[in-house]
Design a protein around this motif. Sequence first.
Motif, PDB file in Angstrom:
ATOM      1  N   ILE A   1       0.820  -0.967   0.030  1.00  0.00           N
ATOM      2  CA  ILE A   1       0.133  -0.104   0.083  1.00  0.00           C
ATOM      3  C   ILE A   1       0.876   1.271   0.057  1.00  0.00           C
ATOM      4  CG2 ILE A   1      -1.720   1.296   1.250  1.00  0.00           C
ATOM      5  CD1 ILE A   1      -2.830  -1.330   2.074  1.00  0.00           C
ATOM      6  N   ARG A   2       1.844   1.372   0.669  1.00  0.00           N
ATOM      7  CA  ARG A   2       2.675   2.366   0.891  1.00  0.00           C
ATOM      8  C   ARG A   2       3.572   2.614  -0.242  1.00  0.00           C
ATOM      9  NH1 ARG A   2       3.633   4.680   6.007  1.00  0.00           N
ATOM     10  NH2 ARG A   2       2.357   3.719   7.824  1.00  0.00           N
ATOM     11  N   ALA A   3       3.862   1.542  -1.062  1.00  0.00           N
ATOM     12  CA  ALA A   3       4.448   1.600  -2.372  1.00  0.00           C
ATOM     13  C   ALA A   3       3.753   2.085  -3.427  1.00  0.00           C
ATOM     14  CB  ALA A   3       4.934   0.300  -2.844  1.00  0.00           C
ATOM     15  N   GLY A   4       2.266   2.531  -3.125  1.00  0.00           N
ATOM     16  CA  GLY A   4       1.411   2.885  -4.083  1.00  0.00           C
ATOM     17  C   GLY A   4       0.659   2.219  -4.946  1.00  0.00           C
ATOM     18  N   PHE A   5       0.483   0.868  -4.513  1.00  0.00           N
ATOM     19  CA  PHE A   5      -0.497  -0.018  -5.107  1.00  0.00           C
ATOM     20  C   PHE A   5      -1.598  -0.293  -4.332  1.00  0.00           C
ATOM     21  CE2 PHE A   5       3.899  -1.268  -6.420  1.00  0.00           C
ATOM     22  CZ  PHE A   5       3.770  -1.155  -7.722  1.00  0.00           C
ATOM     23  N   ARG A   6      -2.835   0.019  -4.819  1.00  0.00           N
ATOM     24  CA  ARG A   6      -3.905  -0.022  -4.279  1.00  0.00           C
ATOM     25  C   ARG A   6      -4.592  -1.453  -3.978  1.00  0.00           C
ATOM     26  NH1 ARG A   6      -9.745   3.043  -5.888  1.00  0.00           N
ATOM     27  NH2 ARG A   6     -10.893   2.401  -4.020  1.00  0.00           N
ATOM     28  N   PHE A   7      -4.226  -2.168  -4.902  1.00  0.00           N
ATOM     29  CA  PHE A   7      -4.765  -3.544  -5.026  1.00  0.00           C
ATOM     30  C   PHE A   7      -3.663  -4.490  -5.028  1.00  0.00           C
ATOM     31  CE2 PHE A   7      -8.536  -0.981  -7.006  1.00  0.00           C
ATOM     32  CZ  PHE A   7      -9.334  -1.246  -6.173  1.00  0.00           C
ATOM     33  N   ALA A   8      -3.724  -5.872  -4.676  1.00  0.00           N
ATOM     34  CA  ALA A   8      -2.854  -6.835  -4.425  1.00  0.00           C
ATOM     35  C   ALA A   8      -2.351  -7.141  -6.037  1.00  0.00           C
ATOM     36  CB  ALA A   8      -3.324  -7.935  -3.734  1.00  0.00           C
ATOM     37  N   SER A   9      -3.402  -7.273  -6.873  1.00  0.00           N
ATOM     38  CA  SER A   9      -3.343  -7.676  -8.380  1.00  0.00           C
ATOM     39  C   SER A   9      -2.498  -6.542  -8.915  1.00  0.00           C
ATOM     40  CB  SER A   9      -4.767  -7.696  -8.862  1.00  0.00           C
ATOM     41  OG  SER A   9      -5.483  -6.403  -8.964  1.00  0.00           O
ATOM     42  N   ASP A  10      -2.908  -5.265  -8.654  1.00  0.00           N
ATOM     43  CA  ASP A  10      -1.949  -4.224  -9.513  1.00  0.00           C
ATOM     44  C   ASP A  10      -0.397  -4.416  -8.951  1.00  0.00           C
ATOM     45  OD1 ASP A  10      -4.291  -3.155 -10.260  1.00  0.00           O
ATOM     46  OD2 ASP A  10      -4.266  -1.491  -8.632  1.00  0.00           O
ATOM     47  N   ALA A  11       0.040  -4.691  -7.731  1.00  0.00           N
ATOM     48  CA  ALA A  11       1.097  -5.026  -7.303  1.00  0.00           C
ATOM     49  C   ALA A  11       1.756  -6.173  -8.019  1.00  0.00           C
ATOM     50  CB  ALA A  11       1.057  -5.381  -5.835  1.00  0.00           C
ATOM     51  N   ALA A  12       1.004  -7.457  -7.905  1.00  0.00           N
ATOM     52  CA  ALA A  12       1.568  -8.634  -8.521  1.00  0.00           C
ATOM     53  C   ALA A  12       1.894  -8.387 -10.136  1.00  0.00           C
ATOM     54  CB  ALA A  12       0.532  -9.692  -8.444  1.00  0.00           C
ATOM     55  N   ASN A  13       1.115  -7.630 -10.781  1.00  0.00           N
ATOM     56  CA  ASN A  13       1.530  -7.388 -12.103  1.00  0.00           C
ATOM     57  C   ASN A  13       2.562  -6.450 -12.473  1.00  0.00           C
ATOM     58  OD1 ASN A  13      -1.229  -8.640 -13.270  1.00  0.00           O
ATOM     59  ND2 ASN A  13      -2.187  -6.735 -13.180  1.00  0.00           N
ATOM     60  N   ALA A  14       2.661  -5.484 -11.427  1.00  0.00           N
ATOM     61  CA  ALA A  14       4.224  -4.712 -11.510  1.00  0.00           C
ATOM     62  C   ALA A  14       5.171  -5.591 -11.266  1.00  0.00           C
ATOM     63  CB  ALA A  14       3.914  -3.496 -10.838  1.00  0.00           C
ATOM     64  N   LEU A  15       5.125  -6.527 -10.397  1.00  0.00           N
ATOM     65  CA  LEU A  15       6.227  -7.325  -9.971  1.00  0.00           C
ATOM     66  C   LEU A  15       6.521  -8.456 -10.881  1.00  0.00           C
ATOM     67  CD1 LEU A  15       5.967  -5.560  -7.258  1.00  0.00           C
ATOM     68  CD2 LEU A  15       6.250  -7.689  -5.832  1.00  0.00           C
ATOM     69  N   GLY A  16       5.594  -8.672 -11.820  1.00  0.00           N
ATOM     70  CA  GLY A  16       5.675  -9.862 -12.735  1.00  0.00           C
ATOM     71  C   GLY A  16       5.326 -11.355 -12.283  1.00  0.00           C
TER      72      GLY A  16
ATOM     73  N   VAL B   1       2.781 -14.141 -10.552  1.00  0.00           N
ATOM     74  CA  VAL B   1       1.288 -14.739 -10.577  1.00  0.00           C
ATOM     75  C   VAL B   1       0.429 -14.151  -9.578  1.00  0.00           C
ATOM     76  CG1 VAL B   1      -0.362 -16.638 -10.724  1.00  0.00           C
ATOM     77  CG2 VAL B   1       1.963 -16.773 -11.726  1.00  0.00           C
ATOM     78  N   ALA B   2      -0.889 -13.510  -9.791  1.00  0.00           N
ATOM     79  CA  ALA B   2      -1.641 -12.745  -8.876  1.00  0.00           C
ATOM     80  C   ALA B   2      -2.173 -13.501  -7.702  1.00  0.00           C
ATOM     81  CB  ALA B   2      -2.755 -12.200  -9.437  1.00  0.00           C
ATOM     82  N   SER B   3      -2.308 -14.804  -8.152  1.00  0.00           N
ATOM     83  CA  SER B   3      -2.636 -15.884  -6.832  1.00  0.00           C
ATOM     84  C   SER B   3      -1.640 -16.178  -5.832  1.00  0.00           C
ATOM     85  CB  SER B   3      -3.270 -17.008  -7.524  1.00  0.00           C
ATOM     86  OG  SER B   3      -2.432 -17.642  -8.278  1.00  0.00           O
ATOM     87  N   THR B   4      -0.514 -16.092  -6.387  1.00  0.00           N
ATOM     88  CA  THR B   4       0.547 -16.493  -5.443  1.00  0.00           C
ATOM     89  C   THR B   4       0.847 -15.392  -4.660  1.00  0.00           C
ATOM     90  OG1 THR B   4       1.964 -17.882  -7.435  1.00  0.00           O
ATOM     91  CG2 THR B   4       3.253 -17.102  -5.553  1.00  0.00           C
ATOM     92  N   TYR B   5       0.875 -14.043  -5.177  1.00  0.00           N
ATOM     93  CA  TYR B   5       1.076 -12.947  -4.440  1.00  0.00           C
ATOM     94  C   TYR B   5      -0.048 -12.787  -3.132  1.00  0.00           C
ATOM     95  CZ  TYR B   5       1.669  -8.322  -2.605  1.00  0.00           C
ATOM     96  OH  TYR B   5       1.882  -7.181  -1.563  1.00  0.00           O
ATOM     97  N   ARG B   6      -1.397 -12.975  -3.736  1.00  0.00           N
ATOM     98  CA  ARG B   6      -2.388 -12.911  -2.912  1.00  0.00           C
ATOM     99  C   ARG B   6      -2.149 -13.797  -1.604  1.00  0.00           C
ATOM    100  NH1 ARG B   6      -5.710 -11.664  -7.343  1.00  0.00           N
ATOM    101  NH2 ARG B   6      -6.026 -13.934  -7.637  1.00  0.00           N
ATOM    102  N   ALA B   7      -1.667 -14.958  -1.928  1.00  0.00           N
ATOM    103  CA  ALA B   7      -1.436 -15.896  -0.895  1.00  0.00           C
ATOM    104  C   ALA B   7      -0.409 -15.623   0.180  1.00  0.00           C
ATOM    105  CB  ALA B   7      -1.165 -17.301  -1.323  1.00  0.00           C
ATOM    106  N   HIS B   8       0.434 -14.953  -0.134  1.00  0.00           N
ATOM    107  CA  HIS B   8       1.460 -14.288   0.675  1.00  0.00           C
ATOM    108  C   HIS B   8       1.014 -13.289   1.402  1.00  0.00           C
ATOM    109  CE1 HIS B   8       5.047 -15.995  -2.132  1.00  0.00           C
ATOM    110  NE2 HIS B   8       4.591 -16.819  -1.420  1.00  0.00           N
TER     111      HIS B   8
END
Length: 228
Positions: free
Chosen positions: A13-28, A30-37
């Motif tokens: 959130i402090r890095a400016g990503f409102r949604f977890a999916s946005d962060a996952a896309n920016a990091l390259g 898989v969204a489900s992997t990031y969300r699980a973390h």
Amino acid sequence: MSEKADRLRQARIRAGFRFASDAANALGVVASTYRAHENGQNDFDLDEADFYGRKFNVDPYWLMTGRNQANGGATPPPNTADVGPPNAKVRAKVIGQGKKIPVFGQAVGGVDGEFLMNGSVLYEVMAPPILSDISDAYAVCVSGDSMSPRYEDGEICFVDPGRRVKKGDYVIAQIRLEENGALLAYVKKFVRHNSSELVLEQFNPAKELRFDARTVHSVHYIALAGNA
């Protein structure tokens, strides 16, 4: 939610990503992997914390422990409110870059979800950024529900064959049960591998799989997984 997961959410959130999916896309990743973390469903290790730390501009040690590595004190992630406005320009999407890697597997797995690893490629997918520089990276398609809820039937596991495997990692093990027989691939949780045996953990049904060390062809690290 675990404290580690909560710190990861704060950093995102402090890095400016409102949604977890946005962060996952920016990091390259898989969204489900990031969300699980981030929701605490799956733990993340120090290597993954280092990756997230570099992307979110926070101390990986803080992500893991809640303390700053330099002075041992509690340190929150930086507040992006103090960061100046971006000076980058959004340009047209880059076409034609990236690398494709093969996906191995078969439609129906065996009793323990194993499948023939005979070199037959189901199709190709784009390699995630963390594997883009790994020349022999590949992917496998999960067969069955033997590792549910960690991996579901049809999910894609992206493999880094050069990374060292340690206890608790998720791996794909290639086993040759008969001399000159076909290689069988198992997507499981790594327990141990020594001169006498390889031990893997399965979730559904819960049990340990043991293989004579002489039958083990390879044990490769699963870097991330999701729907490709």
